[in-house]
Design a protein around this motif. Structure first.
Motif, short mmCIF file in Angstrom:
data_model
loop_
_atom_site.label_atom_id
_atom_site.label_comp_id
_atom_site.label_asym_id
_atom_site.label_seq_id
_atom_site.Cartn_x
_atom_site.Cartn_y
_atom_site.Cartn_z
N ALA A 70 0.77 -1.32 -0.11
CA ALA A 70 0.04 0.05 -0.15
C ALA A 70 0.87 1.16 -0.08
CB ALA A 70 -0.99 -0.09 1.06
N PHE A 71 2.09 1.18 0.32
CA PHE A 71 2.88 2.35 0.66
C PHE A 71 3.07 3.10 -0.79
CE2 PHE A 71 7.02 4.35 0.00
CZ PHE A 71 7.02 5.21 0.99
N PHE A 72 3.30 2.61 -1.91
CA PHE A 72 3.53 3.44 -3.14
C PHE A 72 2.25 4.23 -3.73
CE2 PHE A 72 4.46 3.71 -7.68
CZ PHE A 72 5.51 5.03 -7.70
N PRO A 73 1.12 3.19 -3.73
CA PRO A 73 -0.21 4.15 -4.14
C PRO A 73 -0.80 5.15 -3.05
CG PRO A 73 -0.57 1.75 -4.11
CD PRO A 73 0.97 1.93 -3.56
N VAL A 74 -0.40 4.85 -2.00
CA VAL A 74 -0.71 5.96 -0.94
C VAL A 74 0.23 7.14 -1.06
CG1 VAL A 74 -0.78 6.47 1.71
CG2 VAL A 74 -1.94 4.45 0.89
N LEU A 75 1.27 6.80 -1.41
CA LEU A 75 2.32 8.09 -1.57
C LEU A 75 1.91 8.80 -2.75
CD1 LEU A 75 4.95 9.41 -0.67
CD2 LEU A 75 6.42 7.87 -2.21
N LEU A 76 1.71 8.09 -3.85
CA LEU A 76 1.38 8.89 -5.03
C LEU A 76 -0.04 9.72 -4.81
CD1 LEU A 76 2.04 6.53 -7.97
CD2 LEU A 76 3.44 8.62 -7.20
N SER A 77 -0.93 9.01 -4.15
CA SER A 77 -2.44 9.67 -3.80
C SER A 77 -2.10 10.88 -2.87
CB SER A 77 -3.08 8.89 -3.15
OG SER A 77 -3.48 7.68 -4.03
N VAL A 78 -1.17 10.78 -1.89
CA VAL A 78 -1.16 12.10 -1.08
C VAL A 78 -0.43 12.98 -1.83
CG1 VAL A 78 0.46 12.69 0.94
CG2 VAL A 78 -0.94 10.45 1.05
N VAL A 79 0.53 12.90 -2.77
CA VAL A 79 1.16 13.76 -3.64
C VAL A 79 0.22 14.57 -4.67
CG1 VAL A 79 2.69 14.15 -5.47
CG2 VAL A 79 3.26 12.82 -3.43
N LEU A 80 -0.85 13.63 -5.11
CA LEU A 80 -1.89 13.96 -6.23
C LEU A 80 -3.03 14.79 -5.39
CD1 LEU A 80 -2.04 10.95 -8.65
CD2 LEU A 80 -0.91 13.16 -8.97
N ILE A 81 -3.26 14.69 -4.21
CA ILE A 81 -4.54 15.32 -3.57
C ILE A 81 -4.37 16.94 -3.82
CG2 ILE A 81 -5.54 15.98 -1.41
CD1 ILE A 81 -5.61 12.96 -1.10
N PRO A 82 -3.10 17.29 -3.52
CA PRO A 82 -2.77 18.87 -3.49
C PRO A 82 -2.57 19.32 -4.94
CG PRO A 82 -1.05 17.92 -2.04
CD PRO A 82 -1.80 16.81 -2.43
N CYS A 83 -2.20 18.46 -5.78
CA CYS A 83 -2.41 18.90 -7.27
C CYS A 83 -3.68 19.02 -7.72
CB CYS A 83 -1.48 17.86 -8.13
SG CYS A 83 0.17 17.62 -7.63
N GLY A 84 -4.62 17.98 -7.33
CA GLY A 84 -5.84 18.38 -7.81
C GLY A 84 -6.56 19.66 -7.15
N LEU A 85 -6.28 19.72 -5.81
CA LEU A 85 -6.76 20.99 -5.27
C LEU A 85 -6.36 22.18 -6.09
CD1 LEU A 85 -6.59 19.95 -1.66
CD2 LEU A 85 -8.57 20.11 -2.91
N TYR A 86 -5.12 22.42 -6.50
CA TYR A 86 -4.51 23.30 -7.02
C TYR A 86 -5.22 23.56 -8.51
CZ TYR A 86 -1.34 25.82 -9.98
OH TYR A 86 -0.78 26.93 -10.86
N GLN A 87 -5.46 22.50 -9.00
CA GLN A 87 -6.27 22.73 -10.21
C GLN A 87 -7.76 23.32 -10.01
OE1 GLN A 87 -5.66 21.97 -13.45
NE2 GLN A 87 -3.27 21.50 -12.74
N VAL A 88 -8.35 22.93 -9.11
CA VAL A 88 -9.75 23.24 -8.90
C VAL A 88 -9.65 24.94 -8.23
CG1 VAL A 88 -11.51 23.21 -6.89
CG2 VAL A 88 -10.67 21.20 -8.06
#
Length: 154
Positions: free
Chosen positions: A41-59
């Motif tokens: 679960a480490f790598f998918p969670v790590l990527l998701s934690v990085v992608l959440i701020p990216c998605g918020l930035y897009q919004v």
């Protein structure tokens, strides 16, 4: 339309990231020598934690951008996005039948040629990427990549 697409993309990115985090929480934990170590679960969670701020930035950037003109349509960028998503769905199905290596070569070549990369450069990038992944994951980490129903060894 660009403003709307940016907001939709950002929201989608956050939702997919949250779904990945939730799904990854069901993965088994890894223990080595009595110590808990990063598991599957480490790598998918790590990527998701990085992608959440990216998605918020897009919004946020979509909301801050000026008014958009109506009736402009999706354009080539939107069409490429739809093609990439549909290609991913086909890629997953092909991987079950053809196996990882062959389906990845086809998927990568299709996308690179669709994005107007020269044939020679597309082939070089595809070949290097597939061989690198096969060596690192297949040989070094000894992770069995899908062989598919064709059972191709590579």
């Amino acid at each position: 339309m660009k403003k709307t697409l940016r907001i939709i993309f950002g929201v989608s990115l956050v939702l997919v990231s949250l779904w990945v985090i939730r799904t990854s929480s069901t993965f088994p934990e890894a223990v080595s020598a009595g110590k808990k170590i990063p598991g599957p679960a480490f790598f998918p969670v790590l990527l998701s934690v990085v992608l959440i701020p990216c998605g918020l930035y897009q919004v946020v950037s979509g909301l801050k951008s000026g008014e958009e003109a109506s009736g402009r349509g999706w354009g080539p960028v939107g069409a490429n996005g739809v093609i990439v998503i549909l290609s991913l769905a086909v890629y997953v199905q092909l991987m079950q039948w053809m196996g990882y290596a062959l389906s990845t070569v086809l998927f990568s070549m299709f996308l690179l040629l669709r994005l107007r990369v020269s044939v020679l450069k597309a082939f070089a990038v595809t070949f290097i990427t597939v061989v690198f992944i096969l060596l690192v994951f297949g040989r070094v980490f000894q992770i069995q990549l899908p062989l598919g129903e064709l059972g191709l060894p590579w």
